[in-house]
Design a protein around this motif. Sequence first.
Motif, PDB file in Angstrom:
ATOM      1  N   ALA A 240      36.055  33.339  22.057  1.00 30.56           N
ATOM      2  CA  ALA A 240      35.630  32.831  23.367  1.00 30.56           C
ATOM      3  C   ALA A 240      36.036  31.376  23.547  1.00 30.56           C
ATOM      4  O   ALA A 240      36.476  30.982  24.647  1.00 30.56           O
ATOM      5  N   ARG A 241      35.907  30.561  22.501  1.00 32.69           N
ATOM      6  CA  ARG A 241      36.327  29.160  22.608  1.00 32.69           C
ATOM      7  C   ARG A 241      37.815  29.058  22.897  1.00 32.69           C
ATOM      8  O   ARG A 241      38.261  28.217  23.700  1.00 32.69           O
ATOM      9  N   GLN A 242      38.609  29.903  22.245  1.00 32.82           N
ATOM     10  CA  GLN A 242      40.045  29.892  22.499  1.00 32.82           C
ATOM     11  C   GLN A 242      40.344  30.314  23.940  1.00 32.82           C
ATOM     12  O   GLN A 242      41.216  29.734  24.605  1.00 32.82           O
ATOM     13  N   PHE A 243      39.622  31.294  24.431  1.00 28.81           N
ATOM     14  CA  PHE A 243      39.810  31.752  25.809  1.00 28.81           C
ATOM     15  C   PHE A 243      39.419  30.658  26.801  1.00 28.81           C
ATOM     16  O   PHE A 243      40.123  30.400  27.793  1.00 28.81           O
ATOM     17  N   ILE A 244      38.313  29.982  26.551  1.00 28.80           N
ATOM     18  CA  ILE A 244      37.843  28.922  27.447  1.00 28.80           C
ATOM     19  C   ILE A 244      38.845  27.773  27.511  1.00 28.80           C
ATOM     20  O   ILE A 244      39.152  27.245  28.590  1.00 28.80           O
ATOM     21  N   GLN A 245      39.380  27.377  26.355  1.00 25.01           N
ATOM     22  CA  GLN A 245      40.324  26.265  26.329  1.00 25.01           C
ATOM     23  C   GLN A 245      41.671  26.612  26.951  1.00 25.01           C
ATOM     24  O   GLN A 245      42.446  25.716  27.311  1.00 25.01           O
ATOM     25  N   SER A 246      41.961  27.900  27.058  1.00 19.39           N
ATOM     26  CA  SER A 246      43.271  28.307  27.593  1.00 19.39           C
ATOM     27  C   SER A 246      43.329  28.297  29.120  1.00 19.39           C
ATOM     28  O   SER A 246      44.414  28.375  29.701  1.00 19.39           O
ATOM     29  N   VAL A 247      42.181  28.203  29.779  1.00 11.36           N
ATOM     30  CA  VAL A 247      42.141  28.269  31.245  1.00 11.36           C
ATOM     31  C   VAL A 247      42.357  26.882  31.838  1.00 11.36           C
ATOM     32  O   VAL A 247      41.712  25.911  31.424  1.00 11.36           O
ATOM     33  N   GLU A 248      43.252  26.791  32.809  1.00 12.69           N
ATOM     34  CA  GLU A 248      43.536  25.541  33.516  1.00 12.69           C
ATOM     35  C   GLU A 248      43.255  25.719  35.005  1.00 12.69           C
ATOM     36  O   GLU A 248      43.541  26.788  35.577  1.00 12.69           O
ATOM     37  N   PRO A 249      42.670  24.699  35.658  1.00 14.55           N
ATOM     38  CA  PRO A 249      42.368  24.810  37.092  1.00 14.55           C
ATOM     39  C   PRO A 249      43.627  24.979  37.934  1.00 14.55           C
ATOM     40  O   PRO A 249      44.624  24.292  37.730  1.00 14.55           O
ATOM     41  N   ASP A 250      43.539  25.897  38.910  1.00 15.18           N
ATOM     42  CA  ASP A 250      44.704  26.142  39.778  1.00 15.18           C
ATOM     43  C   ASP A 250      44.274  27.079  40.901  1.00 15.18           C
ATOM     44  O   ASP A 250      43.365  27.911  40.742  1.00 15.18           O
ATOM     45  N   GLY A 251      44.916  26.945  42.056  1.00 18.44           N
ATOM     46  CA  GLY A 251      44.750  27.898  43.139  1.00 18.44           C
ATOM     47  C   GLY A 251      43.538  27.650  44.011  1.00 18.44           C
ATOM     48  O   GLY A 251      42.830  26.638  43.912  1.00 18.44           O
ATOM     49  N   GLY A 252      43.288  28.657  44.908  1.00 18.76           N
ATOM     50  CA  GLY A 252      42.176  28.588  45.844  1.00 18.76           C
ATOM     51  C   GLY A 252      40.920  29.222  45.276  1.00 18.76           C
ATOM     52  O   GLY A 252      40.747  29.358  44.052  1.00 18.76           O
ATOM     53  N   THR A 253      40.001  29.627  46.181  1.00 18.89           N
ATOM     54  CA  THR A 253      38.687  30.120  45.761  1.00 18.89           C
ATOM     55  C   THR A 253      38.305  31.360  46.562  1.00 18.89           C
ATOM     56  O   THR A 253      38.453  31.386  47.793  1.00 18.89           O
ATOM     57  N   ASP A 254      37.812  32.397  45.847  1.00 22.12           N
ATOM     58  CA  ASP A 254      37.267  33.601  46.474  1.00 22.12           C
ATOM     59  C   ASP A 254      36.086  34.057  45.612  1.00 22.12           C
ATOM     60  O   ASP A 254      36.268  34.590  44.509  1.00 22.12           O
ATOM     61  N   HIS A 255      34.865  33.817  46.113  1.00 23.61           N
ATOM     62  CA  HIS A 255      33.670  34.065  45.296  1.00 23.61           C
ATOM     63  C   HIS A 255      33.330  35.542  45.118  1.00 23.61           C
ATOM     64  O   HIS A 255      32.910  35.966  44.029  1.00 23.61           O
ATOM     65  N   LEU A 256      33.446  36.315  46.188  1.00 25.38           N
ATOM     66  CA  LEU A 256      32.897  37.675  46.188  1.00 25.38           C
ATOM     67  C   LEU A 256      33.492  38.584  45.099  1.00 25.38           C
ATOM     68  O   LEU A 256      32.737  39.275  44.409  1.00 25.38           O
ATOM     69  N   PRO A 257      34.823  38.648  44.899  1.00 24.87           N
ATOM     70  CA  PRO A 257      35.343  39.525  43.840  1.00 24.87           C
ATOM     71  C   PRO A 257      34.808  39.170  42.450  1.00 24.87           C
ATOM     72  O   PRO A 257      34.550  40.063  41.630  1.00 24.87           O
ATOM     73  N   ALA A 258      34.628  37.876  42.184  1.00 23.30           N
ATOM     74  CA  ALA A 258      34.123  37.472  40.868  1.00 23.30           C
ATOM     75  C   ALA A 258      32.683  37.928  40.667  1.00 23.30           C
ATOM     76  O   ALA A 258      32.311  38.416  39.587  1.00 23.30           O
ATOM     77  N   LEU A 259      31.852  37.792  41.709  1.00 22.01           N
ATOM     78  CA  LEU A 259      30.459  38.215  41.594  1.00 22.01           C
ATOM     79  C   LEU A 259      30.337  39.736  41.481  1.00 22.01           C
ATOM     80  O   LEU A 259      29.513  40.254  40.713  1.00 22.01           O
TER      81      LEU A 259
END
Length: 339
Positions: A240-259
Amino acid sequence: MPAAFTELKQQKSRWQSNSPLLAVPSWAASLAIHSLFLLILITSLNRCDSGQTGGQEGDLRSVGIYVKQSPDAEQIQESEQESQETTQNQLSPQDQVTEVMDQPPVDPQLPELNSKLLGAGPSQNPSIPSSPTTDLTTNQLMSPSTALAPPVMGTGNVNFFDAVDSGKRFVFVLDCSGSMAAPQGAPIRKARSELIASLAGLNHHQQFQIIFYNTTTRAMQQRGKAAGLLYATDINRTLARQFIQSVEPDGGTDHLPALKRALSFQPDVIFFLTDAKHPQLSSADLNEIRVRNGGKAKIHCIEFGEGFPVKEGNSLDKLARQNRGSYRYYNVRKFIKNR
């Protein structure tokens, strides 16, 4: 010849004529003398037999002579005894097997297990063949009745940005849109550190899932497997730590699909973090989430922003209240000062 000498000679003649020894034959006298000597010899031998021995290191013979053995003789005698015992104890492998097989079976006496410490255990034994001549096949060994069960899930408190809740299954939903990189990368950096700390607080019997989203969703998953809840083992926390560190901010935002994807894992608690004031969740979005959830999961909302929070008309506050959760606001400028 003087008269005195003549009288003495006459007395001697009278004594010899009157002596009882002259009446006993010579063979009888010889027999009596030899018997007397034999009696004395027997008496001497009996006294020797009833006397003391020559000591602990010797033997007493019938003639009363004490014989002491030398140390060399004792060692020779002991070595002969040991060699005889070794010869008697040395059996052939076949004789040893025969001797063991001829012995009656012995029932082992095992101590009783403390059921309070080990638990009552399964109510039924697995359906494993009991015949000693039957071999277990691979299918029997891997069948559900004989396979080991997964670890039992347990509850425990989890803290994410001061939102504390307890449960067995947790899903963390984090915004990774481009705005999470400003100012100076503070929001995404703070989100990563808090998430790693929260995972460290989970025990091995709890499960978790992590979802990063912008206009698409990205969940943590093991290689070759579909994304699902993971036990909080040391290995999974490292992944999980490796996965968390691999993510970089980018793009727009769409809340509903994630929820909606978070609800698909049927968790007990959802921690939802975003910095996007726009777009807001619409009333239709909020209603869909509430219906899908059915009051099962608590949804705690954490909002990043600059300046003072605005709760009036805030969709995140409504989302939390409609799903038995809490709402928290953090000014990202404080993350810059305290980093």
